[in-house]
Structures are given as structure tokens and as C-alpha cells.
Design an enzyme around this catalytic site. Structure first.
Site, short mmCIF file in Angstrom:
data_model
loop_
_atom_site.label_atom_id
_atom_site.label_comp_id
_atom_site.label_asym_id
_atom_site.label_seq_id
_atom_site.Cartn_x
_atom_site.Cartn_y
_atom_site.Cartn_z
N ASP A 8 26.96 -13.80 61.40
CA ASP A 8 27.93 -14.87 61.23
C ASP A 8 29.21 -14.15 60.78
O ASP A 8 29.17 -12.98 60.39
CB ASP A 8 27.42 -15.83 60.14
CG ASP A 8 28.46 -16.86 59.76
OD1 ASP A 8 29.07 -17.46 60.67
OD2 ASP A 8 28.67 -17.08 58.55
N LEU A 9 30.33 -14.83 60.85
CA LEU A 9 31.60 -14.18 60.48
C LEU A 9 32.11 -14.63 59.11
O LEU A 9 32.14 -13.85 58.15
CB LEU A 9 32.66 -14.48 61.56
CG LEU A 9 34.07 -14.01 61.27
CD1 LEU A 9 34.15 -12.49 61.23
CD2 LEU A 9 35.04 -14.54 62.32
N ASP A 10 32.51 -15.92 59.04
CA ASP A 10 33.14 -16.43 57.81
C ASP A 10 32.15 -16.39 56.65
O ASP A 10 31.11 -17.03 56.71
CB ASP A 10 33.60 -17.88 58.03
CG ASP A 10 34.63 -18.00 59.15
OD1 ASP A 10 35.73 -17.46 58.98
OD2 ASP A 10 34.32 -18.61 60.18
N THR A 16 36.94 -15.35 54.81
CA THR A 16 37.65 -16.49 55.38
C THR A 16 37.07 -17.83 54.93
O THR A 16 37.74 -18.85 55.02
CB THR A 16 37.63 -16.43 56.92
OG1 THR A 16 36.34 -15.98 57.30
CG2 THR A 16 38.70 -15.52 57.45
N LYS A 44 30.31 -25.20 55.61
CA LYS A 44 30.14 -23.82 56.06
C LYS A 44 29.27 -23.79 57.32
O LYS A 44 28.20 -24.38 57.35
CB LYS A 44 29.53 -22.96 54.96
CG LYS A 44 30.51 -22.72 53.82
CD LYS A 44 29.98 -21.73 52.81
CE LYS A 44 31.04 -21.44 51.76
NZ LYS A 44 30.51 -20.58 50.68
N SER A 115 29.44 -16.98 65.56
CA SER A 115 30.26 -17.76 64.64
C SER A 115 30.69 -19.04 65.32
O SER A 115 30.99 -19.05 66.52
CB SER A 115 31.50 -16.96 64.24
OG SER A 115 32.43 -17.80 63.58
N ALA A 116 30.77 -20.12 64.54
CA ALA A 116 31.26 -21.39 65.07
C ALA A 116 32.77 -21.40 65.19
O ALA A 116 33.36 -22.36 65.68
CB ALA A 116 30.82 -22.53 64.15
N LYS A 146 25.54 -25.14 64.75
CA LYS A 146 24.58 -24.95 63.66
C LYS A 146 24.46 -26.28 62.91
O LYS A 146 25.46 -26.99 62.80
CB LYS A 146 25.07 -23.86 62.71
CG LYS A 146 25.26 -22.50 63.38
CD LYS A 146 26.01 -21.53 62.46
CE LYS A 146 26.45 -20.30 63.23
NZ LYS A 146 27.26 -19.36 62.43
N GLU A 170 23.63 -14.68 57.58
CA GLU A 170 24.38 -15.92 57.36
C GLU A 170 24.67 -16.18 55.88
O GLU A 170 23.90 -15.76 55.02
CB GLU A 170 23.53 -17.10 57.84
CG GLU A 170 23.83 -17.56 59.24
CD GLU A 170 25.14 -18.34 59.38
OE1 GLU A 170 25.78 -18.63 58.35
OE2 GLU A 170 25.52 -18.65 60.51
N ASP A 171 25.75 -16.91 55.62
CA ASP A 171 26.02 -17.35 54.25
C ASP A 171 25.86 -18.87 54.10
O ASP A 171 25.97 -19.38 52.99
CB ASP A 171 27.44 -16.97 53.81
CG ASP A 171 28.49 -17.76 54.56
OD1 ASP A 171 28.36 -17.91 55.80
OD2 ASP A 171 29.44 -18.25 53.91
C1 G6P Z 1 32.75 -21.20 60.72
C2 G6P Z 1 33.06 -21.64 59.30
C3 G6P Z 1 33.37 -23.10 59.25
C4 G6P Z 1 34.44 -23.47 60.27
C5 G6P Z 1 33.98 -23.08 61.66
C6 G6P Z 1 35.02 -23.39 62.73
O1 G6P Z 1 31.50 -21.64 61.04
O2 G6P Z 1 31.98 -21.35 58.45
O3 G6P Z 1 33.79 -23.42 57.94
O4 G6P Z 1 34.72 -24.85 60.24
O5 G6P Z 1 33.70 -21.70 61.67
O6 G6P Z 1 36.10 -22.53 62.56
P1 G6P Z 1 37.49 -22.65 63.33
O7 G6P Z 1 38.17 -21.34 62.98
O8 G6P Z 1 37.17 -22.75 64.78
O9 G6P Z 1 38.18 -23.85 62.82
MG MG Z 2 29.63 -18.42 57.35
#
Ligand code: G6P
Ligand code: MG
Length: 221
Positions: A8-10, A16, A44, A115-116, A146, A170-171
Site C-alpha cells: 500500500d502507499l499512503d 501522506t 484509510k 493503492s486506492a 478495499k 498495509e496500514d
Molecule cells: C489511499 C488513502 C485514502 C485515499 C485514497 C484515494 O487509499 O489511504 O485515504 O482516500 O488513497 O486517494 P486519492 O489520492 O486518489 O484521493
Molecule cells: Mg494506507
């Protein structure tokens, strides 16, 4: 045998998650909705539009905005978030992540991103780590976000490995559910209690603990 690690990224690769929080909180406050960190946990891993829906529902305002207005609200939040992202430099990568990417590469373990976030490719560029990733799944490629397992399954498919040969990191609790339902080994970054409850197989409180030898030892048990 471990063939791929899907990140996962954020909140896993960089901080972020905090910036998403700040940008959502400002938007929520502007439309008269109270917003705290505890509620933010539920956002998240959740897509931009779903996050907005959850915030509006929290404030009892789900029916107050048209679809066009909702898109405008989400894009206001994203503009603010993207503005925050301009500060991002390669040193914003969490401790130990670059070293882990290096170790994975050196050992022939494939690397994927699930990542979403639609901002993910730009963030990888800012951190100067794009080249480590053999695949970055665009969230638009999958039907369900997710906690559905789709994005992790898609990453495995694109890497041509089976889910049982993958570790997902993942977090978010929604992310841990997604990894487990994909049939992968789940590593949670966060508090032990929260991550264990979500079903993580291994929990680290600090990304510095994400070392290949430890991951392999636990994965092979
Ligand atoms: C990740 C984050 C979410 C965020 C989603 C969409 O999954 O954990 O908090 O809403 O990405 O991100 P974006 O940059 O497309 O708004
Ligand atoms: Mg995350």
C-alpha cells in the site's frame, strides 16, 4: 515461496495519510462537519468519493449535495492535497522502506503497488522510487475498492504470481481485510492491537522493522 511483496502507499511508504487527513478535515469543517482522527481511521484505504460519502454521512448531510456538487467537493479536497504534495521530497520516504525495496530487488522478489490513490504514480515519482515497481495497479482497473481483495489480486495477476506467494503490507484495517481475502500473507503497519484485530499475520509498529530476513522467516513459518 515468496515471489512478490505488494505495498500500500499512503501510511506505508510515506506519511501522506496525515496529509489526506488534513485536507479532508479542512473540507469537512468548511461544510460544518466535525472531524477527528478516530473517524479518519475509517477513511484509510478508501477511495476519494467513498471517503466523501462517509464524511457527509457522518455530518448527516448525505442527501444535501447533488452528484455534481459532490464531485466539486472531492476535487476541492484533492486540490488541497495535491498542493500539500508539492512539498514532498525523496527524504519523505518512511525509514527502512528504501532499504527494503533494495533488498527485494537484490533477491529477485517482485514489487507491486496496490493503492486506492489516483495520485500514487506522482508520489512514487516525487520519492524517486518508481523504478523499483514492476507493477502499479490503477484503482480504476478494478471494480471494488478495499476492503474487497480486487486490487491485491490484480497486482498478483499482473506480476504473474499466485496470491499465496505474496506478502501484502498495509496500514489500514480495510487493507488488511483486502490482503487476507486475497489469500495473501498480511503485514500490518500500526498498533499491534488494531492490526491483529483486523487479521494481520505480522505487525510492525515502525517501518524500520520491515526487513527481508524477518519477512521471510515469518512468511515461511
Ligand atoms: C489511499 C488513502 C485514502 C485515499 C485514497 C484515494 O487509499 O489511504 O485515504 O482516500 O488513497 O486517494 P486519492 O489520492 O486518489 O484521493
Ligand atoms: Mg494506507
Amino acid at each position: 515461496m515468496l515471489k512478490a511483496v505488494i505495498f500500500d502507499l499512503d501510511g506505508v511508504i510515506t506519511d501522506t495519510a496525515e496529509w489526506h487527513y488534513l485536507a479532508w478535515r479542512e473540507l469537512a469543517n468548511r461544510i460544518g462537519i466535525d472531524f477527528n482522527r478516530e473517524f479518519n481511521e475509517e477513511l484509510k484505504g478508501i477511495s476519494r468519493m467513498e471517503s466523501l460519502e462517509k464524511i457527509l454521512a457522518l455530518g448527516g448531510k448525505a442527501d444535501r449535495y447533488s452528484e455534481t456538487e459532490k464531485i466539486e467537493l472531492a476535487s476541492t479536497k484533492n486540490d488541497h492535497y495535491v498542493q500539500l504534495l508539492t512539498q514532498m521530497k525523496p527524504d519523505a520516504i518512511f525509514p527502512g522502506i528504501k532499504e527494503l525495496l533494495e533488498e527485494l530487488k537484490a533477491n529477485g522478489v517482485l514489487i507491486g503497488l496496490a493503492s486506492a490513490s489516483k495520485n500514487a504514480p506522482a508520489i512514487l515519482q516525487s520519492l524517486e522510487i518508481t523504478n523499483y515497481f514492476q507493477t502499479v495497479v490503477n484503482p480504476d482497473e478494478v471494480e471494488r475498492g478495499k476492503p474487497a481483495p480486487d486490487i491485491f489480486l490484480r497486482a498478483a495477476e499482473k506480476l504473474a504470481v499466485s496470491p499465496a506467494e505474496c506478502i501484502g503490507i498495509e496500514d489500514a484495517t480495510a487493507g488488511i481485510t483486502a490482503i487476507k481475502d486475497a489469500g495473501m500473507y498480511a503485514v500490518g503497519v500500526g498498533t499491534i492491537e488494531k492490526m491483529k484485530q483486523a487479521g494481520a499475520d505480522l505487525v510492525v509498529e515502525d517501518t524500520q522493522e520491515l526487513v527481508l530476513s524477518v519477512l521471510l522467516r515469518e512468511f515461511n513459518q
